[in-house]
Design a protein around this motif. Sequence first.
Motif, PDB file in Angstrom:
ATOM      1  N   VAL A  10      22.987  31.038  41.335  1.00  0.00           N
ATOM      2  CA  VAL A  10      23.845  30.746  42.485  1.00  0.00           C
ATOM      3  C   VAL A  10      24.983  31.755  42.525  1.00  0.00           C
ATOM      4  N   GLY A  11      25.678  31.748  43.637  1.00  0.00           N
ATOM      5  CA  GLY A  11      26.809  32.658  43.777  1.00  0.00           C
ATOM      6  C   GLY A  11      26.480  33.833  44.680  1.00  0.00           C
ATOM      7  N   ALA A  12      27.445  34.712  44.797  1.00  0.00           N
ATOM      8  CA  ALA A  12      27.296  35.873  45.673  1.00  0.00           C
ATOM      9  C   ALA A  12      26.533  36.986  44.962  1.00  0.00           C
ATOM     10  N   SER A  13      25.910  37.826  45.764  1.00  0.00           N
ATOM     11  CA  SER A  13      25.252  39.009  45.220  1.00  0.00           C
ATOM     12  C   SER A  13      26.307  40.016  44.774  1.00  0.00           C
ATOM     13  N   PRO A  14      25.927  41.008  43.946  1.00  0.00           N
ATOM     14  CA  PRO A  14      26.922  41.997  43.505  1.00  0.00           C
ATOM     15  C   PRO A  14      27.658  42.666  44.656  1.00  0.00           C
ATOM     16  N   GLY A  15      26.935  43.008  45.723  1.00  0.00           N
ATOM     17  CA  GLY A  15      27.586  43.627  46.870  1.00  0.00           C
ATOM     18  C   GLY A  15      28.572  42.693  47.543  1.00  0.00           C
ATOM     19  N   LEU A  98      45.798  32.402  48.999  1.00  0.00           N
ATOM     20  CA  LEU A  98      44.453  32.479  49.565  1.00  0.00           C
ATOM     21  C   LEU A  98      43.677  33.641  48.967  1.00  0.00           C
ATOM     22  N   GLY A  99      44.332  34.789  48.796  1.00  0.00           N
ATOM     23  CA  GLY A  99      43.666  35.945  48.204  1.00  0.00           C
ATOM     24  C   GLY A  99      43.258  35.686  46.767  1.00  0.00           C
ATOM     25  N   VAL A 100      44.152  35.053  45.992  1.00  0.00           N
ATOM     26  CA  VAL A 100      43.831  34.737  44.598  1.00  0.00           C
ATOM     27  C   VAL A 100      42.680  33.747  44.529  1.00  0.00           C
ATOM     28  N   TYR A 101      42.706  32.735  45.409  1.00  0.00           N
ATOM     29  CA  TYR A 101      41.623  31.744  45.427  1.00  0.00           C
ATOM     30  C   TYR A 101      40.286  32.399  45.764  1.00  0.00           C
ATOM     31  N   LEU A 102      40.280  33.301  46.724  1.00  0.00           N
ATOM     32  CA  LEU A 102      39.048  33.969  47.118  1.00  0.00           C
ATOM     33  C   LEU A 102      38.464  34.765  45.957  1.00  0.00           C
ATOM     34  N   VAL A 103      39.324  35.489  45.242  1.00  0.00           N
ATOM     35  CA  VAL A 103      38.842  36.277  44.108  1.00  0.00           C
ATOM     36  C   VAL A 103      38.281  35.369  43.011  1.00  0.00           C
ATOM     37  N   LEU A 104      39.026  34.310  42.677  1.00  0.00           N
ATOM     38  CA  LEU A 104      38.573  33.403  41.619  1.00  0.00           C
ATOM     39  C   LEU A 104      37.276  32.695  41.997  1.00  0.00           C
ATOM     40  N   ARG A 105      37.177  32.288  43.248  1.00  0.00           N
ATOM     41  CA  ARG A 105      35.973  31.576  43.683  1.00  0.00           C
ATOM     42  C   ARG A 105      34.742  32.466  43.581  1.00  0.00           C
ATOM     43  N   VAL A 106      34.885  33.717  43.993  1.00  0.00           N
ATOM     44  CA  VAL A 106      33.742  34.626  43.954  1.00  0.00           C
ATOM     45  C   VAL A 106      33.349  34.956  42.518  1.00  0.00           C
ATOM     46  N   LEU A 107      34.344  35.185  41.657  1.00  0.00           N
ATOM     47  CA  LEU A 107      34.054  35.610  40.292  1.00  0.00           C
ATOM     48  C   LEU A 107      33.642  34.460  39.377  1.00  0.00           C
ATOM     49  N   ARG A 108      34.123  33.247  39.647  1.00  0.00           N
ATOM     50  CA  ARG A 108      33.889  32.138  38.722  1.00  0.00           C
ATOM     51  C   ARG A 108      32.751  31.206  39.134  1.00  0.00           C
ATOM     52  N   THR A 109      32.374  31.206  40.404  1.00  0.00           N
ATOM     53  CA  THR A 109      31.350  30.264  40.849  1.00  0.00           C
ATOM     54  C   THR A 109      30.053  30.454  40.076  1.00  0.00           C
ATOM     55  N   ALA A 110      29.578  29.380  39.462  1.00  0.00           N
ATOM     56  CA  ALA A 110      28.344  29.434  38.677  1.00  0.00           C
ATOM     57  C   ALA A 110      27.834  28.009  38.495  1.00  0.00           C
ATOM     58  N   ALA A 111      26.575  27.879  38.099  1.00  0.00           N
ATOM     59  CA  ALA A 111      25.988  26.566  37.864  1.00  0.00           C
ATOM     60  C   ALA A 111      24.967  26.675  36.733  1.00  0.00           C
ATOM     61  N   TRP A 112      24.899  25.608  35.916  1.00  0.00           N
ATOM     62  CA  TRP A 112      23.966  25.552  34.798  1.00  0.00           C
ATOM     63  C   TRP A 112      23.235  24.225  34.819  1.00  0.00           C
ATOM     64  N   LEU A 113      22.017  24.229  34.262  1.00  0.00           N
ATOM     65  CA  LEU A 113      21.228  23.012  34.114  1.00  0.00           C
ATOM     66  C   LEU A 113      20.840  22.897  32.647  1.00  0.00           C
ATOM     67  N   VAL A 120      28.550  22.544  37.461  1.00  0.00           N
ATOM     68  CA  VAL A 120      28.899  23.500  38.509  1.00  0.00           C
ATOM     69  C   VAL A 120      30.358  23.904  38.314  1.00  0.00           C
ATOM     70  N   ARG A 121      30.608  25.207  38.236  1.00  0.00           N
ATOM     71  CA  ARG A 121      31.961  25.718  38.053  1.00  0.00           C
ATOM     72  C   ARG A 121      32.460  26.332  39.342  1.00  0.00           C
TER      73      ARG A 121
END
Length: 225
Positions: A10-15, A98-113, A120-121
């Motif tokens: 999950v999450g954004a692609s590298p680009g 808002l800028g800090v939240y956007l950066v953290l959300r993109v870099l930290r979003t992840a999920a494990w099973l 979900v982080r």
Amino acid sequence: MTNEELRLSVGASPGQRTVSVLAGVLLAAVGAAFVVLPLVAGGLLRQLTGPGDGFASYEEARDLPPGMLPPALRDSGGGDQSGTGLLAGLCGLPFVLLGVYLVLRVLRTAAWLEGTRARVRGAFGSRTVDLATARIDGSMVAREVEDDNPRARGHQAPAIVATDRDSGRRVTIPLRGMGLPTLPPSELRALADAITAGRPTDGRDGDAHAVAGELRRLAEHRLGG
């Protein structure tokens, strides 16, 4: 069913991450400029006008022409103007956050099973729910229409939602991979197995089995496609 931890794609692609991080940093920098500018401008103004004006109050300078008055004494609202400038600078704080939240959300979003437990982080924390016992909302599962018309195909939604029945804790598990239309088939099947592990097949668990069936069907469709 194994207890080995599986990281979901999950999450954004590298680009997408690069673009989002740059946008977040730019947004935070613009907001920080709004916050800092009034402080810097006020300090520079005090340096330019000198350490003292030679007048303790307007009463001592009332006989001078207005053009010769020190800047701080030209009008009675000088202090208020400085406060207004600082207040205007505070308007930049939401952009910084808002800028800090956007950066953290993109870099930290992840999920494990891990077994039947999904973690979900997000930007600031993580949540864990046992999929085998949680209430599963299948309204957001991707449902594809088998049709040659592209407009009729793919009424897709991005996630499934699992809610713990006791605590009410909820996690949202995206079904789209990094730059992919959906998660890989192996991960879709792993989610389906976790949802159905040990569940009765009737009663209130019927919806969960239906969602698991949709996930397996989607995995087979991706393999066949």
